[in-house]
Scaffold this active site. Sequence first.
Site, PDB file in Angstrom:
ATOM      1  N   GLU A   1      12.303 -24.576  11.524  1.00 13.10           N
ATOM      2  CA  GLU A   1      13.283 -25.283  10.682  1.00 13.10           C
ATOM      3  C   GLU A   1      12.641 -26.459   9.963  1.00 13.10           C
ATOM      4  O   GLU A   1      12.906 -26.703   8.786  1.00 13.10           O
ATOM      5  CB  GLU A   1      14.444 -25.801  11.534  1.00 13.10           C
ATOM      6  CG  GLU A   1      15.368 -24.717  12.042  1.00 13.10           C
ATOM      7  CD  GLU A   1      14.757 -23.933  13.177  1.00 13.10           C
ATOM      8  OE1 GLU A   1      13.841 -24.455  13.822  1.00 13.10           O
ATOM      9  OE2 GLU A   1      15.193 -22.801  13.394  1.00 13.10           O
TER      10      GLU A   1
ATOM     11  N   HIS B   1      25.892 -22.416  19.234  1.00 13.01           N
ATOM     12  CA  HIS B   1      26.278 -21.630  18.060  1.00 13.01           C
ATOM     13  C   HIS B   1      27.612 -22.103  17.519  1.00 13.01           C
ATOM     14  O   HIS B   1      28.302 -21.367  16.837  1.00 13.01           O
ATOM     15  CB  HIS B   1      26.352 -20.132  18.410  1.00 13.01           C
ATOM     16  CG  HIS B   1      25.034 -19.541  18.789  1.00 13.01           C
ATOM     17  ND1 HIS B   1      24.504 -19.673  20.044  1.00 13.01           N
ATOM     18  CD2 HIS B   1      24.130 -18.837  18.077  1.00 13.01           C
ATOM     19  CE1 HIS B   1      23.339 -19.072  20.078  1.00 13.01           C
ATOM     20  NE2 HIS B   1      23.078 -18.550  18.908  1.00 13.01           N
TER      21      HIS B   1
END
Lengths: 399, 358
Positions: free
Chosen positions: B93, B163
Amino acid sequence: MAALNQITSSSRSRFLKPLASFSSSQSLRRSFSSPADDTSVITVETSVPFTGHKIDPPSRTVETTPKELLGFFRDMAVMRRMEIAADSLYKAKLIRGFCHLYDGQEAVSVGMEAAITKKDCIITAYRDHCIFLGRGGTLLESFSELMGRQSGCSKGKGGSMHFYKKDSGFYGGHGIVGAQVPLGCGLAFAQKYSKDNTVTFAMYGDGAANQGQLFEALNMAALLDLPAILVCENNHYGMGTAEWRAAKSPAYYKRGDYVPGLKVDGMDAFAVKQACKFAKEYALQNGPIILEMDTYRYHGHSMSDPGSTYRTRDEISGVRQERDPIERIKKLILSHELATEKELKDAEKEVRKEVDDAIAQAKESPMPDPSELFTNVYLKGFGVEAFGADRKHLKAVLP
Amino acid sequence: MATCLKRLRRFASIGRKGQEYSTTCDEPPKLQKSGKTVNLFTAINQALRIALETDPRAYVFGEDVSFGGVFRCTTGLVEQFGRNRVFNTPLCEQGIVGFGIGLAAMGNRAIAEIQFADYIYPAFDQLVNEAAKFRYRSGNQFNCGGLTIRSPYGAVGHGGHYHSQSPEAFFCHVPGLKVVIPRSPNQAKGLLLASIRDPNPVIFFEPKWLYRLAVEEVPEHDYMLPLSQAEVICHGNDITLVGWGAQLSIMEQACIDAEKDGISCELIDLKTLIPWDKETVEASVRKTGRLLVSHEAPVTGGFGAEISASIAERCFLRLEAPVARVCGLDTPFPLVFEPFFMPTKNKILDAIKATVNY
């Protein structure tokens, strides 16, 4: 030699004990024709020689005992059955959230356990169900945690990705890819201080091998000569991305550069055992080392991934036929006449029953109490006030 | 009022396919009524397609975007535009965002995807220290305005700790970044195109719960919706409700229920969180005298706190009751306890009543 037997027998018995409590404990061990022999030595060759990076690899010849062989078979059969049962439970919506299955990779967990003690630490990512079993976890704790029940290893608050077992040095179960590796190096740092000849195995996948934090941690571990062993479980796919598309150099054992590495056939439990034993001795003397386990997962990345959009079914069935870890052990057992085919099949049936019993028992366990929502945010006593909707009456102090 | 309610009811029927409805009481004239009924990920896909078509120097990249992405937002793009413009990155990321900043600094439009907002933290340094401050510290010589980060955020029913997070508040604290959150497919397409073309780095959070559930008519042509402009979805007189993203549909249900008790609610979609439209919210609070903010992220330090403090500052003498915040609890996002954690319709309804009866 004796020491090796001691290690194998102690780790074997600790593994078998909790499982045996579900079915009639003795009958399982008597099911094989030759008794679980701990003394006679069998010499086995690993499937392929090891490849070393800046280090002389260990020999291909591994010594083992019938007890260990049979133990490997049983442990891997339990792991395989558990994962397949978890698949069905997920589809039945008893397990919710995310579920990452380990079937195909069992040899890594089983081989590693055979080479180390429970004082050594293992830390891994989210594909942790079988590693938890290897560390001494029970099927009941495992299924309960998957279904979010109180009797789970993390009291139902973690779920599939967050299995932990403090008393046998299993530091979990982490969701963020690569984040567990610096943590693992930190554990090794603490172990170096404690001077108790223990090491840490920090496991990660081929996807995580490209994370920057891994290299930061590796640099620090090498500078400080920490007993950290970084284990890359290379199942060749980072979710849907093949390794050659994610990494300029997919030779993960070489990625440590100044840190030596070893490439191991991760589908061969004896290769894994030899490599981990070698790595532990090395790390205690010299500092970090990288092990790349060449392994494969039969399922997709998680239950939401069919696993066939980025690889062919032929590839999957090819690996199953040629390299399945349980089949390899079966062949060894049969060739050394430690058990007959029928006995092995019966053992598998017993494993199936054990797993089913554990599932039934786990289903009985209740969900965590709603007050558990607030527990362990901080340590007890350092409470935080939380207001309810109307701001006046519904006040809760987080324990 | 009655027509407003009728439209509200239609909006509330998220998930029923084929039903025509609008999400605004006053429709801006440029949006055509005609268009296909699509869900959120298809609308995002359309927006990305238009962005790539209209600017030859636009690139879409991220983890697993080639096959379509985990939520199918990028399906078909690599087939149409080629691997040089739509490509996968490795699992990094920090690398993705840093790389995007560099691309944008050379004048390209970098549309980076962070697969789940929960994973955005390794890139936090790049966003806060590099992207947000580039124009400022170089005296406007350089900028990374072409950078847009797209990321699914929010609860999805079973996401657990990693999530389901809503990290918008962390980024709202950084001058130099813009944070945009759409509530529906129609809005998403317009806001995403506006974000991509905005000459500032924008983080575009997409409510993952709505990817399949939210279905709406979306015009097929290229259109943009203005950033930093909040929208009054429904007018009322008794209390102002402010929210964004998937939470709005929950608030809508609460408004309908409150209507039955005679409380008329004004619902505002903030759309852009920073820089946020203080004027619209202030005007509404001056009318109603009460404010309630609702978001999924934990209440302490959530963006509701900023709205609350700003409005208290601006409308102190007009306020009839303290500003209510109905938000997630101050715990990590739980696994099995998600229904307790979330700011549900009943919690909002309770707060509406408590505020009105203060």
